[in-house]
Design a protein around this motif. Structure first.
Motif, PDB file in Angstrom:
ATOM      1  N   PHE A   3      30.814  -6.744 -60.882  1.00 12.84           N
ATOM      2  CA  PHE A   3      32.222  -6.357 -60.925  1.00 12.84           C
ATOM      3  C   PHE A   3      32.916  -6.583 -59.583  1.00 12.84           C
ATOM      4  CE2 PHE A   3      30.227  -3.525 -64.153  1.00 12.84           C
ATOM      5  CZ  PHE A   3      30.879  -4.016 -65.267  1.00 12.84           C
ATOM      6  N   SER A   4      32.122  -6.778 -58.546  1.00 12.06           N
ATOM      7  CA  SER A   4      32.679  -6.964 -57.213  1.00 12.06           C
ATOM      8  C   SER A   4      33.191  -8.387 -57.028  1.00 12.06           C
ATOM      9  CB  SER A   4      31.606  -6.660 -56.159  1.00 12.06           C
ATOM     10  OG  SER A   4      32.029  -7.055 -54.877  1.00 12.06           O
ATOM     11  N   LYS A   5      34.386  -8.516 -56.469  1.00 12.57           N
ATOM     12  CA  LYS A   5      34.969  -9.835 -56.205  1.00 12.57           C
ATOM     13  C   LYS A   5      34.847 -10.214 -54.729  1.00 12.57           C
ATOM     14  CE  LYS A   5      36.242  -9.798 -60.471  1.00 12.57           C
ATOM     15  NZ  LYS A   5      35.462 -10.564 -61.474  1.00 12.57           N
ATOM     16  N   GLY A   6      34.345  -9.283 -53.905  1.00 13.77           N
ATOM     17  CA  GLY A   6      34.243  -9.527 -52.480  1.00 13.77           C
ATOM     18  C   GLY A   6      32.828  -9.855 -52.042  1.00 13.77           C
ATOM     19  N   LYS A   7      32.546  -9.656 -50.757  1.00  8.04           N
ATOM     20  CA  LYS A   7      31.228  -9.921 -50.185  1.00  8.04           C
ATOM     21  C   LYS A   7      30.365  -8.679 -50.333  1.00  8.04           C
ATOM     22  CE  LYS A   7      28.979 -11.347 -45.874  1.00  8.04           C
ATOM     23  NZ  LYS A   7      29.187 -11.705 -44.448  1.00  8.04           N
ATOM     24  N   ASN A   8      29.166  -8.857 -50.876  1.00  6.39           N
ATOM     25  CA  ASN A   8      28.257  -7.736 -51.091  1.00  6.39           C
ATOM     26  C   ASN A   8      27.180  -7.726 -50.002  1.00  6.39           C
ATOM     27  OD1 ASN A   8      29.591  -7.106 -53.545  1.00  6.39           O
ATOM     28  ND2 ASN A   8      28.362  -8.647 -54.617  1.00  6.39           N
ATOM     29  N   ILE A   9      27.006  -6.578 -49.351  1.00  2.00           N
ATOM     30  CA  ILE A   9      26.019  -6.452 -48.278  1.00  2.00           C
ATOM     31  C   ILE A   9      25.089  -5.283 -48.587  1.00  2.00           C
ATOM     32  CG2 ILE A   9      25.651  -6.040 -45.820  1.00  2.00           C
ATOM     33  CD1 ILE A   9      28.384  -7.212 -45.286  1.00  2.00           C
ATOM     34  N   TYR A  10      23.793  -5.539 -48.591  1.00  2.00           N
ATOM     35  CA  TYR A  10      22.793  -4.507 -48.877  1.00  2.00           C
ATOM     36  C   TYR A  10      22.563  -3.642 -47.638  1.00  2.00           C
ATOM     37  CZ  TYR A  10      18.207  -2.395 -49.743  1.00  2.00           C
ATOM     38  OH  TYR A  10      17.176  -1.507 -49.878  1.00  2.00           O
ATOM     39  N   VAL A  11      22.682  -2.331 -47.793  1.00  2.00           N
ATOM     40  CA  VAL A  11      22.455  -1.402 -46.689  1.00  2.00           C
ATOM     41  C   VAL A  11      21.579  -0.244 -47.165  1.00  2.00           C
ATOM     42  CG1 VAL A  11      24.543  -1.982 -45.411  1.00  2.00           C
ATOM     43  CG2 VAL A  11      24.651  -0.233 -47.198  1.00  2.00           C
ATOM     44  N   GLY A  12      20.568  -0.558 -47.954  1.00  2.00           N
ATOM     45  CA  GLY A  12      19.747   0.477 -48.569  1.00  2.00           C
ATOM     46  C   GLY A  12      18.793   1.164 -47.619  1.00  2.00           C
ATOM     47  N   LYS A  13      18.302   2.326 -48.091  1.00  2.00           N
ATOM     48  CA  LYS A  13      17.317   3.111 -47.357  1.00  2.00           C
ATOM     49  C   LYS A  13      16.229   3.536 -48.330  1.00  2.00           C
ATOM     50  CE  LYS A  13      20.705   5.313 -44.262  1.00  2.00           C
ATOM     51  NZ  LYS A  13      21.972   4.965 -44.936  1.00  2.00           N
ATOM     52  N   ARG A  14      14.989   3.477 -47.879  1.00  2.00           N
ATOM     53  CA  ARG A  14      13.864   4.006 -48.646  1.00  2.00           C
ATOM     54  C   ARG A  14      12.888   4.664 -47.692  1.00  2.00           C
ATOM     55  NH1 ARG A  14      11.999   2.809 -53.972  1.00  2.00           N
ATOM     56  NH2 ARG A  14      13.488   1.579 -55.175  1.00  2.00           N
ATOM     57  N   ALA A  15      12.300   5.773 -48.130  1.00  2.00           N
ATOM     58  CA  ALA A  15      11.348   6.482 -47.271  1.00  2.00           C
ATOM     59  C   ALA A  15      10.161   5.583 -46.946  1.00  2.00           C
ATOM     60  CB  ALA A  15      10.856   7.753 -47.976  1.00  2.00           C
TER      61      ALA A  15
END
Length: 254
Positions: free
Chosen positions: A44-56
């Motif tokens: 649904f995003s029309k812009g730039k997607n950047i992953y900034v996830g966190k996992r233990a």
């Protein structure tokens, strides 16, 4: 130029995404997205997607970097979508991101979503409250950055309230938490259900009694944990246990 920050709550299943969230994603120039979301949402995003996830104990994007990305984008007058797993009101560290936008006098819009506790409740097919069983819910985090988890809460008060307990990010410290609950008088046979990767293909749920607290090792973080007699409602806990394959811990893949 003054940009805008959307704080968007994202579920693990894109079918649960709100219409308002979809419309917001369409106007974002940049979307910073978390780990525990259905990646179909990004369509649904029309812009730039950047992953900034966190996992233990795994990939971890430092919060200061996320704040910097938000600040840099807002200074350019861009519309930023911060796509966060679950509902942003619960243990999401969203306050730091909001404060970043506030310092720049940027426009902020928060779009609520479905918290993981509600999702787990729907999967277990039981509410978290019931008039004659549990009159309320206590939400706590199992992770503390500034003190030992044993000293983070008034566990005597938690037990005394006799409500359903929901623990976010609690796998690594669960045994310590359970020990404190037992020390403060909680029944050792109190049912516990924990869910890992809810809504994803590798979803996994375990059920056990509080006295068997070591069984939490059968799942991995991130996960959510529910403790309380509400789980025994009309045989819910027994029904779950009957689907499982262990003595102390009942474990199954949904």
């Amino acid at each position: 130029m003054k940009g805008k920050l959307f704080i968007i709550s994202a579920p693990s299943n894109y079918e649960l995404l709100s219409l308002k969230s979809i419309e917001a994603l369409k106007v974002c120039d940049i979307v910073l997205y978390d780990d525990l979301i259905d990646k179909k949402i990004l369509s649904f995003s029309k812009g730039k997607n950047i992953y900034v996830g966190k996992r233990a104990k795994a990939h971890h994007t430092d919060q200061s970097l996320i704040n910097s990305l938000i600040e840099d984008s807002l200074r350019k007058g861009l519309t930023v979508g911060r796509l966060k797993g679950g509902d942003t009101a619960f243990f999401s560290r969203v306050i730091e991101e909001i404060e970043t936008a506030e310092r720049l006098n940027a426009e902020i819009e928060i779009i609520p979503g479905i918290t993981t506790a509600s999702l787990f409740s729907s999967i277990l097919k039981t509410p978290l409250t019931a008039r004659n069983i549990s009159k309320g819910v206590i939400f706590i985090t199992g992770h503390s950055a500034d003190t030992d988890i044993e000293n983070y809460y008034d566990f005597e008060a938690i037990v005394r309230l006799n409500m359903t307990i929901v623990i976010y990010m609690g796998v690594l410290n669960f045994e310590k938490i359970a020990e404190k609950l037992l020390e403060c008088g909680m029944d050792k046979n109190t049912p516990v259900c924990a869910g890992e990767s809810l809504g994803f293909e590798n979803e996994k749920i375990i059920c056990f009694e509080l006295k068997n607290k070591e069984c939490i090792s059968l799942i991995k973080p991130p996960a959510i944990i529910v403790i309380g007699e509400i789980l025994r409602r009309e045989g819910v806990f027994d029904a779950l246990c009957n689907r499982c394959r262990s003595r102390k811990a009942r474990i199954f893949n949904t």
